[in-house]
Design a protein around this motif. Structure first.
Motif, short mmCIF file in Angstrom:
data_model
loop_
_atom_site.label_atom_id
_atom_site.label_comp_id
_atom_site.label_asym_id
_atom_site.label_seq_id
_atom_site.Cartn_x
_atom_site.Cartn_y
_atom_site.Cartn_z
N ASP A 90 87.22 77.66 122.87
CA ASP A 90 86.80 79.00 123.27
C ASP A 90 85.42 79.30 122.68
OD1 ASP A 90 88.05 81.61 124.53
OD2 ASP A 90 86.86 82.20 122.78
N GLU A 91 84.63 80.04 123.41
CA GLU A 91 83.26 80.33 122.95
C GLU A 91 83.23 81.33 121.79
OE1 GLU A 91 81.76 83.72 126.05
OE2 GLU A 91 81.73 81.66 126.75
N HIS A 92 84.33 82.04 121.56
CA HIS A 92 84.39 83.03 120.48
C HIS A 92 85.26 82.52 119.34
CE1 HIS A 92 82.35 85.83 123.08
NE2 HIS A 92 83.24 85.58 124.03
N VAL A 93 84.86 81.39 118.79
CA VAL A 93 85.63 80.78 117.70
C VAL A 93 84.66 80.20 116.67
CG1 VAL A 93 85.82 78.54 118.87
CG2 VAL A 93 87.53 79.19 117.20
N ALA A 94 85.05 80.31 115.42
CA ALA A 94 84.29 79.67 114.35
C ALA A 94 85.15 78.53 113.82
CB ALA A 94 84.01 80.67 113.23
N TRP A 95 84.51 77.41 113.54
CA TRP A 95 85.27 76.28 113.02
C TRP A 95 84.38 75.44 112.13
CZ3 TRP A 95 83.85 71.28 114.32
CH2 TRP A 95 82.98 71.15 115.40
N THR A 96 85.03 74.73 111.23
CA THR A 96 84.32 73.81 110.35
C THR A 96 85.19 72.59 110.12
OG1 THR A 96 83.12 73.60 108.26
CG2 THR A 96 85.17 74.85 108.20
N GLU A 97 84.54 71.48 109.87
CA GLU A 97 85.25 70.23 109.67
C GLU A 97 84.83 69.64 108.33
OE1 GLU A 97 86.07 66.07 112.08
OE2 GLU A 97 84.56 67.46 112.81
N SER A 98 85.82 69.21 107.55
CA SER A 98 85.55 68.62 106.25
C SER A 98 86.69 67.71 105.84
CB SER A 98 85.36 69.72 105.21
OG SER A 98 85.14 69.17 103.95
N GLU A 99 86.34 66.52 105.40
CA GLU A 99 87.33 65.57 104.87
C GLU A 99 88.51 65.35 105.80
OE1 GLU A 99 88.35 66.47 100.81
OE2 GLU A 99 86.28 67.04 100.36
N GLY A 100 88.22 65.17 107.09
CA GLY A 100 89.27 64.85 108.06
C GLY A 100 90.13 66.03 108.47
N ARG A 101 89.72 67.23 108.13
CA ARG A 101 90.47 68.42 108.49
C ARG A 101 89.54 69.42 109.16
NH1 ARG A 101 93.43 72.32 104.19
NH2 ARG A 101 91.29 73.04 103.95
N VAL A 102 90.06 70.12 110.16
CA VAL A 102 89.31 71.15 110.86
C VAL A 102 89.98 72.49 110.60
CG1 VAL A 102 88.51 71.95 113.12
CG2 VAL A 102 88.69 69.49 112.67
N VAL A 103 89.19 73.49 110.26
CA VAL A 103 89.71 74.85 110.08
C VAL A 103 89.07 75.72 111.16
CG1 VAL A 103 89.92 76.82 108.54
CG2 VAL A 103 90.02 74.49 107.61
N VAL A 104 89.91 76.45 111.89
CA VAL A 104 89.50 77.20 113.07
C VAL A 104 89.88 78.66 112.91
CG1 VAL A 104 89.79 77.34 115.57
CG2 VAL A 104 89.96 75.13 114.44
N LEU A 105 88.99 79.55 113.34
CA LEU A 105 89.25 80.99 113.27
C LEU A 105 88.76 81.65 114.55
CD1 LEU A 105 90.19 83.38 111.47
CD2 LEU A 105 87.79 83.60 110.78
N PRO A 106 89.66 82.36 115.26
CA PRO A 106 89.22 83.08 116.46
C PRO A 106 88.44 84.32 116.07
CG PRO A 106 91.53 83.53 116.05
CD PRO A 106 91.09 82.53 115.01
N LEU A 107 87.26 84.48 116.60
CA LEU A 107 86.43 85.63 116.28
C LEU A 107 86.88 86.90 117.01
CD1 LEU A 107 82.94 83.89 116.29
CD2 LEU A 107 84.43 84.40 114.33
N THR A 108 87.68 86.74 118.05
CA THR A 108 88.20 87.89 118.80
C THR A 108 89.44 88.48 118.13
OG1 THR A 108 89.49 86.43 120.22
CG2 THR A 108 87.30 87.10 121.01
N ALA A 109 89.98 87.80 117.14
CA ALA A 109 91.15 88.28 116.41
C ALA A 109 90.92 88.05 114.91
CB ALA A 109 92.41 87.56 116.89
N PRO A 110 90.02 88.82 114.31
CA PRO A 110 89.62 88.56 112.93
C PRO A 110 90.76 88.70 111.91
CG PRO A 110 88.67 90.61 113.72
CD PRO A 110 89.31 89.96 114.90
N ASP A 111 91.84 89.37 112.28
CA ASP A 111 92.98 89.49 111.37
C ASP A 111 93.88 88.26 111.39
OD1 ASP A 111 92.08 91.99 110.61
OD2 ASP A 111 93.37 93.06 112.03
N SER A 112 93.64 87.36 112.33
CA SER A 112 94.43 86.14 112.42
C SER A 112 94.09 85.21 111.26
CB SER A 112 94.16 85.40 113.73
OG SER A 112 94.60 86.15 114.81
N PRO A 113 95.10 84.54 110.71
CA PRO A 113 94.81 83.58 109.65
C PRO A 113 94.10 82.35 110.22
CG PRO A 113 97.13 83.50 110.22
CD PRO A 113 96.52 84.64 111.01
N PRO A 114 93.31 81.68 109.41
CA PRO A 114 92.69 80.43 109.88
C PRO A 114 93.76 79.41 110.25
CG PRO A 114 91.79 81.12 107.77
CD PRO A 114 92.96 82.00 108.05
#
Length: 101
Positions: free
Chosen positions: A17-41
């Motif tokens: 989705d175009e409204h998502v922030a994500w980062t990748e480190s040490e073989g793991r990806v953490v994703v957060l929807p920007l349209t639902a900021p109260d959602s846990p990563p």
């Protein structure tokens, strides 16, 4: 109901989705929807992280193509991985971090 033959029977194509922030480190990806900021990563590791990376790299991509890529990556039968791929895609969509058309 759509009767256009070019649309009928076409498999959905998945993308990050175009409204998502994500980062990748040490073989793991953490994703957060920007349209639902109260959602846990959402943390994705192992095959889930690989599927996310494939969506980023190849998206929009068909479900069958994702199944094929994952089965080849992990040297497993496509029928064996298909339910898990579909389950993850459904979860990603419900968490508003991926979408399909």
């Amino acid at each position: 109901m759509t009767t256009d033959p070019s649309v009928r029977g076409r498999e959905p194509r998945w993308r990050v989705d175009e409204h998502v922030a994500w980062t990748e480190s040490e073989g793991r990806v953490v994703v957060l929807p920007l349209t639902a900021p109260d959602s846990p990563p959402m943390a994705l590791a192992g095959s889930a992280g690989v599927i996310w990376s494939l969506l980023v790299e190849h998206g929009p991509v068909g479900e069958d193509d994702l199944v094929t890529m994952i089965s080849e990556e992990f040297e497993l039968d496509a029928q064996q991985v298909q339910p898990d791929v579909v389950s993850l895609l459904t979860e990603l969509r419900s968490r508003r971090v991926a979408s399909c058309d």
